[in-house]
Structure formats: C-alpha cells, structure tokens
Scaffold this motif. Sequence first.
Motif, PDB file in Angstrom:
ATOM      1  N   GLN A 308       0.829  -1.202   0.000  1.00 55.16           N
ATOM      2  CA  GLN A 308       0.000   0.000   0.000  1.00 55.16           C
ATOM      3  C   GLN A 308       0.872   1.264   0.000  1.00 55.16           C
ATOM      4  OE1 GLN A 308      -3.574  -0.081   2.454  1.00 55.16           O
ATOM      5  NE2 GLN A 308      -3.108   1.985   3.168  1.00 55.16           N
ATOM      6  N   THR A 339     -10.022 -11.361   4.067  1.00 60.44           N
ATOM      7  CA  THR A 339     -10.536 -10.134   4.673  1.00 60.44           C
ATOM      8  C   THR A 339     -10.166 -10.049   6.142  1.00 60.44           C
ATOM      9  OG1 THR A 339     -12.390 -10.161   3.114  1.00 60.44           O
ATOM     10  CG2 THR A 339     -12.613  -8.763   5.072  1.00 60.44           C
ATOM     11  N   HIS A 344      -7.522  -4.038   7.927  1.00 56.08           N
ATOM     12  CA  HIS A 344      -8.921  -3.673   7.647  1.00 56.08           C
ATOM     13  C   HIS A 344      -8.989  -2.734   6.440  1.00 56.08           C
ATOM     14  CE1 HIS A 344     -13.129  -2.860   8.350  1.00 56.08           C
ATOM     15  NE2 HIS A 344     -12.880  -1.553   8.314  1.00 56.08           N
ATOM     16  N   GLY A 345      -9.777  -3.104   5.448  1.00 55.62           N
ATOM     17  CA  GLY A 345      -9.986  -2.275   4.275  1.00 55.62           C
ATOM     18  C   GLY A 345      -8.913  -2.366   3.214  1.00 55.62           C
ATOM     19  N   LEU A 347      -8.085  -4.686   0.974  1.00 54.57           N
ATOM     20  CA  LEU A 347      -8.530  -5.166  -0.328  1.00 54.57           C
ATOM     21  C   LEU A 347      -9.332  -4.099  -1.066  1.00 54.57           C
ATOM     22  CD1 LEU A 347      -9.546  -8.839   0.583  1.00 54.57           C
ATOM     23  CD2 LEU A 347      -7.498  -8.085  -0.638  1.00 54.57           C
ATOM     24  N   ASP A 348     -10.128  -3.335  -0.335  1.00 49.40           N
ATOM     25  CA  ASP A 348     -10.908  -2.271  -0.978  1.00 49.40           C
ATOM     26  C   ASP A 348     -10.006  -1.112  -1.406  1.00 49.40           C
ATOM     27  OD1 ASP A 348     -13.306  -3.639  -0.619  1.00 49.40           O
ATOM     28  OD2 ASP A 348     -13.646  -2.755   1.368  1.00 49.40           O
ATOM     29  N   ARG A 349      -9.061  -0.736  -0.552  1.00 50.49           N
ATOM     30  CA  ARG A 349      -8.199   0.410  -0.858  1.00 50.49           C
ATOM     31  C   ARG A 349      -7.295   0.149  -2.058  1.00 50.49           C
ATOM     32  NH1 ARG A 349      -7.863   0.423   4.766  1.00 50.49           N
ATOM     33  NH2 ARG A 349      -5.832  -0.640   4.728  1.00 50.49           N
ATOM     34  N   THR A 350      -6.931  -1.101  -2.269  1.00 46.30           N
ATOM     35  CA  THR A 350      -5.982  -1.429  -3.343  1.00 46.30           C
ATOM     36  C   THR A 350      -6.645  -2.070  -4.551  1.00 46.30           C
ATOM     37  OG1 THR A 350      -5.512  -3.595  -2.332  1.00 46.30           O
ATOM     38  CG2 THR A 350      -4.078  -1.739  -1.699  1.00 46.30           C
ATOM     39  N   ALA A 351      -7.966  -2.099  -4.563  1.00 45.18           N
ATOM     40  CA  ALA A 351      -8.685  -2.809  -5.633  1.00 45.18           C
ATOM     41  C   ALA A 351      -8.349  -2.269  -7.011  1.00 45.18           C
ATOM     42  CB  ALA A 351     -10.195  -2.725  -5.384  1.00 45.18           C
ATOM     43  N   ARG A 355      -4.091  -7.167  -7.050  1.00 40.39           N
ATOM     44  CA  ARG A 355      -4.890  -8.390  -6.912  1.00 40.39           C
ATOM     45  C   ARG A 355      -4.210  -9.298  -5.898  1.00 40.39           C
ATOM     46  NH1 ARG A 355      -7.859 -10.300 -11.351  1.00 40.39           N
ATOM     47  NH2 ARG A 355      -8.285 -12.082  -9.988  1.00 40.39           N
TER      48      ARG A 355
END
Length: 488
Positions: A308, A339, A344-345, A347-351, A355
């Motif tokens: 990240q 998950t 926390h978060g 996967l969403d932040r790096t979508a 992958r």
Amino acid sequence: MHPTPIIMMSSNNKQEAQVVLVPASGHSHLLSTLEFAKLLVNHDHRITVNLMLISSPIDTKTTSTATNSLLSHYSHRIKVINLPDYTPNLSSDKSDRASLMNALVDFLKPHLREAVSNLTASPSAPPLAAFIVDMFFTQMIEIAKDFGVPALVFYTSGAAFLGMTLHLHTLRVRDNLVAYEWEDSDSELTIPTFANPIPWRNLPSLFMQKQWDSLFMSYASGLKEAHGFIVNTFEELESYPIHSFQHASFPVFPVGPILNLTSTTGDASEDIIKWLDDQPPASVVFLCFGSRGWFHQDQLREIARALQDSEARFLWSMRKPPPEGSMDMPTDYSLPELTELLPHGFLDRTAGVGRVIGWAPQAQVLAHKATGGFVSHCGWNSTLESIYYGVPIAAWPLFAEQQSNAFQLVRELKVAVEISLEFKHGLSFGITPVLSSEKIEKGIRNVLKDAEVRKRMKEMSEKCRGTMKEGGCSYSHLGRFIDYLMDN
C-alpha cells in the motif's frame, strides 16, 4: 569421488544405449527431471530413458499430470516404470523429512534393483550406460555399482550451491568445522564456487541449524559417491562456480536452463492474465514464494502495508499454511479468510491497482509484458524462470538453499535487489522472524526502478535464451554429456 567404471558394449548394439533416471517426486524436482528426459531423447535418437517413477504421498496430482503428458508424446523413447507406492508409517512423525526420506529409499531399493534387472535381461536390450539419480537420492548410487555403470546426480539447484555443499562437508570432515556453531557469527566464509566471501548468517538452514546436521552429513557424503553431476544451470550465468570445477576429479555438465514453461489453462489463469493485459508495461510487481511458501498473519500484514505504501501495482500470490506438523502442500485462502487476515480495508483500498490471489500460473505471469519485478523466495526453478523472462528479482529467501541463491543473485550476479538475504522461515524448526514493511517496501521500489539491475537482467535473459540453441554453451555441454554416455 569414484573413478568412472569401464562398461563394455556389445558390438551389435554399439549405436544405442539406455539410461535409468530416478527423479524425486517433489514438484520442482520432478518437472525439471522430466524436461531433462525430453532434452536427452530429442538431442540424440540413440538414447532410451527409463524413468523410474515414485508416487508422492504428498503431491499425487503433479506426478500424474506430468507423466500423462510425457507418455502421450514420448512413449517410444521414454519408458515410464512405476515403482510400488510407499505408505508412510502412520505412527511416525510426518514432519521428520529426513526419516521419511530414508524409509522411502530403503523401501524402493529392492524394487528399483529388480526393475533394472528386467531392463537388462534381454540379449537384444541396448546396453545400460548410466544411472542418473535426483540430488536427494544419492543412496541409490549403490545400485548402479551392482550393474557396473557410472552414477550421476541430476542436480536441480545451481553449481554455486553444489560447490558450497561439497566444501562445507570437506571442512567438517577435514577440519571438524561445524557450521551451525557459527550461526551468530559476523564473520565470513570463503567458498571456491563464490567470487565473494559469504557471511555465515547468509548460509542456508540445512547447514546452520543443529537439527538438520545428520541430514546434511548424509546428503553431502552421498553426493561425493557420484561419478559426475548434471546441473540445471548454464555457463553464462554461473561461469565462476562452473570454472571452479575445472580441475575436479569428476565431470560437471551444466545443461540448463531446464524449465517447464507449459502454459496453464483454466478460468483462474485466464482471469489473472486478463487483469495483467489491462496494466501498463513493466508496472506490476509479482509476489510469489513457491509451492511451499507461506507466512503467518503478522508477516502478511507487513507485506500488505508495504504494498500500500509503495503505491505499486501488484499481483500477490498468498498461500494458506498446511496444518501444523503436516507435510501437506499449502492451499488457497477463501475471500472471508483474506478479509480477516489482512489489514482492515486493504482489499478495498488497493482494488484499483492490485490483486490478491491464491495459486499463480507463475511462468505465464513472468512472461507477461506488464510484469516489472518479482518478489521471490529465490528457489532455483523460480530463479531460472525469472532470468529466462528477464524479470528482475527482489530477493526474500525462506528455506532450503534459497539464502545462498539470494546472495548469489544480489551480490555476485547483481540481477536482483535485496529485501533480506538472511531471513529464515521456521518451516520445520524455530520461530519465523517478521520482516518490517519498510524493508519490503524498499525492495519493491528498488526492483521496479533500479536501472542497472534491470539492464543486467535483460542481458542475462538474452544469454539464457541462446545457450540451449546450437552453438550455445548448454547445447555443447549436453553433447559432451551424451559423448560421455556413449563412450561408456
């Protein structure tokens, strides 16, 4: 080392020869050995390979898939002989790999001896020219002696590590130098197959942990029973270690890179490649740690933070560890498990840029134009694949011989950057350390941006692709090996 025995060939069969090839059943060992068998029969029509197949109680899928493909194309030149299945003693400790290997070899010896006797029983059978055994099956060399033929080791690691193993065994026997007593030392060791002194702390766990000592001594002394070595490497890559063997009493044949680059099909692979198709050239860092690589949650979270903070595009192959004490292969996480494990978060932040996947079609990913760097455990097969495709490496070794491979790639060849050269995964013994996100992030940034490393890797890739062609070094060494077989 033993002198090479003289083998008399009958005049009516002097243009033909057969060899016995005994691969290990582990994923990386088996696949490269099967590719070597193809290489032999494609290079010289006089040779027949008898492949003594050992079913793995751990990875039966690899064995069946690989051999079915082999039989469909090479059935007339490569004979597959299935040795009886071995069922481990359920009361024994399955995590004790040394004991399991010894029990397996003891079980197989009489069956192998019988199979070879059957091959040579017919007067019309081509003469037996050699035994070729996997680097972990040197105990089977004694069977070659029964048939009066030379025994060579098919070495699925590099020439530098081969020299390291032989040298450390010599120091132990000659000078009573015990490697694991130097585990915390800041001093360095000079090894003939390395151009630079190597810190003791960068030596692999096989040498540096007391629990592995008996396995190391058995393994290294077994290597010294061989008449020669066929090494999965190439002279342009390991010129220094290969030349260090030029005055040895045994031949070394560097005939690689021997790789299985067969494309993998399936929905998962197609989805991954489709995602890569949408990324800019050389922009994605690929994280993959081999068929047995996995981390605990604390380390996974440090990797996630590093990715990240680096803001790099990434493809991360994350594997789930087998049950404690088990020898099973790692498996894939479910989405709910990912998950929970990751910050926390994350996967969403790096979508939009990354992958997280399970199993990865490694060769296909490395071959893709979008892949710009490879965070790797530095297993030898993965190293050769990365070189073949010209993808620079960020070295993060875990176990086996990977620490010395990483040192070689970063310090000797300079085709890799360092994440850590001394990290040791507590796969079997000890507690695994946690590498900080800062060190990982630095490695990710460097592997994508270091122009000199990228240039050297591209140049080595070109040499890698040329060495197997007619006139290349590996092509010539393969011819030299076949002359060795036919002369016998």
